[in-house]
Motif scaffolding. Structure first.
Motif, PDB file in Angstrom:
ATOM      1  N   PHE A   1      21.401 -42.332  -1.477  1.00 39.37           N
ATOM      2  CA  PHE A   1      21.720 -43.665  -0.976  1.00 39.37           C
ATOM      3  C   PHE A   1      23.216 -43.923  -1.173  1.00 39.37           C
ATOM      4  O   PHE A   1      23.793 -43.512  -2.170  1.00 39.37           O
ATOM      5  CB  PHE A   1      20.937 -44.739  -1.748  1.00 39.37           C
ATOM      6  CG  PHE A   1      19.439 -44.579  -1.707  1.00 39.37           C
ATOM      7  CD1 PHE A   1      18.791 -43.776  -2.628  1.00 39.37           C
ATOM      8  CD2 PHE A   1      18.687 -45.247  -0.745  1.00 39.37           C
ATOM      9  CE1 PHE A   1      17.406 -43.622  -2.597  1.00 39.37           C
ATOM     10  CE2 PHE A   1      17.305 -45.105  -0.712  1.00 39.37           C
ATOM     11  CZ  PHE A   1      16.669 -44.293  -1.637  1.00 39.37           C
ATOM     12  N   GLN A  27      17.834 -39.473  -5.537  1.00 42.49           N
ATOM     13  CA  GLN A  27      16.438 -39.484  -5.940  1.00 42.49           C
ATOM     14  C   GLN A  27      15.891 -38.097  -5.686  1.00 42.49           C
ATOM     15  O   GLN A  27      16.235 -37.474  -4.674  1.00 42.49           O
ATOM     16  CB  GLN A  27      15.677 -40.452  -5.027  1.00 42.49           C
ATOM     17  CG  GLN A  27      14.780 -41.428  -5.682  1.00 42.49           C
ATOM     18  CD  GLN A  27      14.293 -42.439  -4.679  1.00 42.49           C
ATOM     19  OE1 GLN A  27      14.207 -42.178  -3.486  1.00 42.49           O
ATOM     20  NE2 GLN A  27      13.991 -43.607  -5.157  1.00 42.49           N
ATOM     21  N   GLN A  56      10.411 -39.451  -9.719  1.00 44.05           N
ATOM     22  CA  GLN A  56      10.672 -39.403  -8.279  1.00 44.05           C
ATOM     23  C   GLN A  56      11.126 -40.744  -7.752  1.00 44.05           C
ATOM     24  O   GLN A  56      11.840 -40.824  -6.770  1.00 44.05           O
ATOM     25  CB  GLN A  56       9.422 -38.944  -7.546  1.00 44.05           C
ATOM     26  CG  GLN A  56       9.616 -38.749  -6.056  1.00 44.05           C
ATOM     27  CD  GLN A  56       8.372 -38.256  -5.364  1.00 44.05           C
ATOM     28  OE1 GLN A  56       7.339 -38.138  -5.985  1.00 44.05           O
ATOM     29  NE2 GLN A  56       8.462 -37.968  -4.090  1.00 44.05           N
ATOM     30  N   GLU A  57      10.709 -41.830  -8.397  1.00 48.00           N
ATOM     31  CA  GLU A  57      11.011 -43.165  -7.888  1.00 48.00           C
ATOM     32  C   GLU A  57      12.339 -43.697  -8.387  1.00 48.00           C
ATOM     33  O   GLU A  57      12.830 -44.684  -7.887  1.00 48.00           O
ATOM     34  CB  GLU A  57       9.888 -44.127  -8.284  1.00 48.00           C
ATOM     35  CG  GLU A  57       8.547 -43.783  -7.679  1.00 48.00           C
ATOM     36  CD  GLU A  57       7.470 -44.775  -8.069  1.00 48.00           C
ATOM     37  OE1 GLU A  57       6.372 -44.702  -7.519  1.00 48.00           O
ATOM     38  OE2 GLU A  57       7.744 -45.628  -8.938  1.00 48.00           O
ATOM     39  N   THR A  58      12.927 -43.059  -9.361  1.00 50.77           N
ATOM     40  CA  THR A  58      14.154 -43.592  -9.957  1.00 50.77           C
ATOM     41  C   THR A  58      15.371 -43.102  -9.196  1.00 50.77           C
ATOM     42  O   THR A  58      15.456 -41.947  -8.813  1.00 50.77           O
ATOM     43  CB  THR A  58      14.260 -43.170 -11.427  1.00 50.77           C
ATOM     44  OG1 THR A  58      13.144 -43.705 -12.137  1.00 50.77           O
ATOM     45  CG2 THR A  58      15.542 -43.676 -12.053  1.00 50.77           C
ATOM     46  N   GLN A  59      16.305 -44.027  -8.967  1.00 51.19           N
ATOM     47  CA  GLN A  59      17.593 -43.656  -8.386  1.00 51.19           C
ATOM     48  C   GLN A  59      18.582 -43.456  -9.530  1.00 51.19           C
ATOM     49  O   GLN A  59      18.707 -44.307 -10.412  1.00 51.19           O
ATOM     50  CB  GLN A  59      18.104 -44.758  -7.461  1.00 51.19           C
ATOM     51  CG  GLN A  59      17.294 -44.917  -6.191  1.00 51.19           C
ATOM     52  CD  GLN A  59      17.909 -45.915  -5.233  1.00 51.19           C
ATOM     53  OE1 GLN A  59      19.126 -46.133  -5.220  1.00 51.19           O
ATOM     54  NE2 GLN A  59      17.075 -46.535  -4.407  1.00 51.19           N
ATOM     55  N   PHE A  90      22.477 -43.069 -10.391  1.00 51.60           N
ATOM     56  CA  PHE A  90      23.717 -43.488  -9.750  1.00 51.60           C
ATOM     57  C   PHE A  90      24.902 -42.638 -10.170  1.00 51.60           C
ATOM     58  O   PHE A  90      25.020 -42.207 -11.318  1.00 51.60           O
ATOM     59  CB  PHE A  90      24.007 -44.952 -10.068  1.00 51.60           C
ATOM     60  CG  PHE A  90      23.135 -45.909  -9.315  1.00 51.60           C
ATOM     61  CD1 PHE A  90      21.865 -46.212  -9.773  1.00 51.60           C
ATOM     62  CD2 PHE A  90      23.566 -46.474  -8.126  1.00 51.60           C
ATOM     63  CE1 PHE A  90      21.033 -47.077  -9.058  1.00 51.60           C
ATOM     64  CE2 PHE A  90      22.757 -47.344  -7.412  1.00 51.60           C
ATOM     65  CZ  PHE A  90      21.488 -47.642  -7.876  1.00 51.60           C
TER      66      PHE A  90
END
Lengths: 119, 111
Positions: free
Chosen positions: A34, A97, A105-108, A110
């Motif tokens: 992202f 991710q 798997q759901e954690t971004q 940074f």
């Protein structure tokens, strides 16, 4: 684990030039990356979502021809700001991710951000 | 757009004081994340809350998720100068991993 790097950390360029920012996942494979933009004293605004090997999905109001995103491998995504202008000056942050041992798997995760200043 | 409202926007306190910051929405969250961001750096995940009424503790930080899953709070006990930063709450979209962030609370802890 789950380290994301960005390069460069800071860049100053002249108006009209293009700038490429790299985002790398160092110890895991990032299926999705992202790109966010953050103006001073404001929150993060999602610009686009990129999945490895496919075209990025841009948020409303973000010009895809101006902010070119390439996610050619599972560890690298690039954001190119084309024909940059002073109003493009901002803090650009990527997140990644993915799947790896111990990685949610759901954690971004940074990156540290890239400060762009267009003169 | 399902907005996240954070309050207060700015908070300046003396070292040793306690504080609470809030994150509210008119819609239900499936989960909510709290991040801390220092100037010139990316946000760092502090906690994810999922269950209504859930309370999680991280040293001097206590995170609470409202029973109706529409609000959350972060309480810091005996704040330290190292707690200074921008505290952001974020939610994922329905069926998506995309995050929407609140505007954040900028905390300054004065020695």
């Amino acid at each position: 684990g789950a380290v994301v790097s960005q390069h460069p950390s800071r860049v100053i360029c002249k108006s009209g030039t293009s700038v490429k920012i790299e985002c790398r996942s160092l110890d895991f494979q990032a299926t999705t990356m992202f790109w966010y933009r953050q103006f001073p004293k404001q929150s993060l605004m999602l610009m686009a979502t990129s999945n490895e090997g496919s075209k990025a999905t841009y948020e409303q109001g973000v010009e895809k021809d101006k902010f070119l995103i390439n996610h050619a491998s599972l560890t690298l995504s690039t954001l190119t700001v084309t024909s940059a202008h002073p109003e493009d000056s901002s803090f650009y942050i990527c997140s990644a991710q993915g799947l790896a041992g111990g990685i949610s798997q759901e954690t971004q995760y940074f990156g540290p951000g890239t400060r762009l200043l267009v003169l | 757009t399902q907005l996240l409202e954070q309050s207060p926007q700015f908070l300046s306190i003396q070292e040793g004081e306690n504080l609470t910051v809030y994150c509210n929405s008119s819609s239900v969250f499936s989960s909510l994340q709290w991040y801390r961001q220092e100037p010139g750096e990316g946000p760092v995940l502090l906690v994810t809350v999922v269950t209504g009424g859930e309370v999680k503790k991280l040293k001097r930080l206590t995170f609470q998720f409202g029973d109706a899953r529409k609000d959350s709070s972060l309480h810091i006990t005996a704040a330290q100068p190292g707690d200074t930063g921008l505290y952001l709450c974020a939610r994922a979209g329905a069926g998506s991993y995309q995050l929407t962030f609140g505007k954040g609370t900028k905390l300054s802890v004065i020695p």
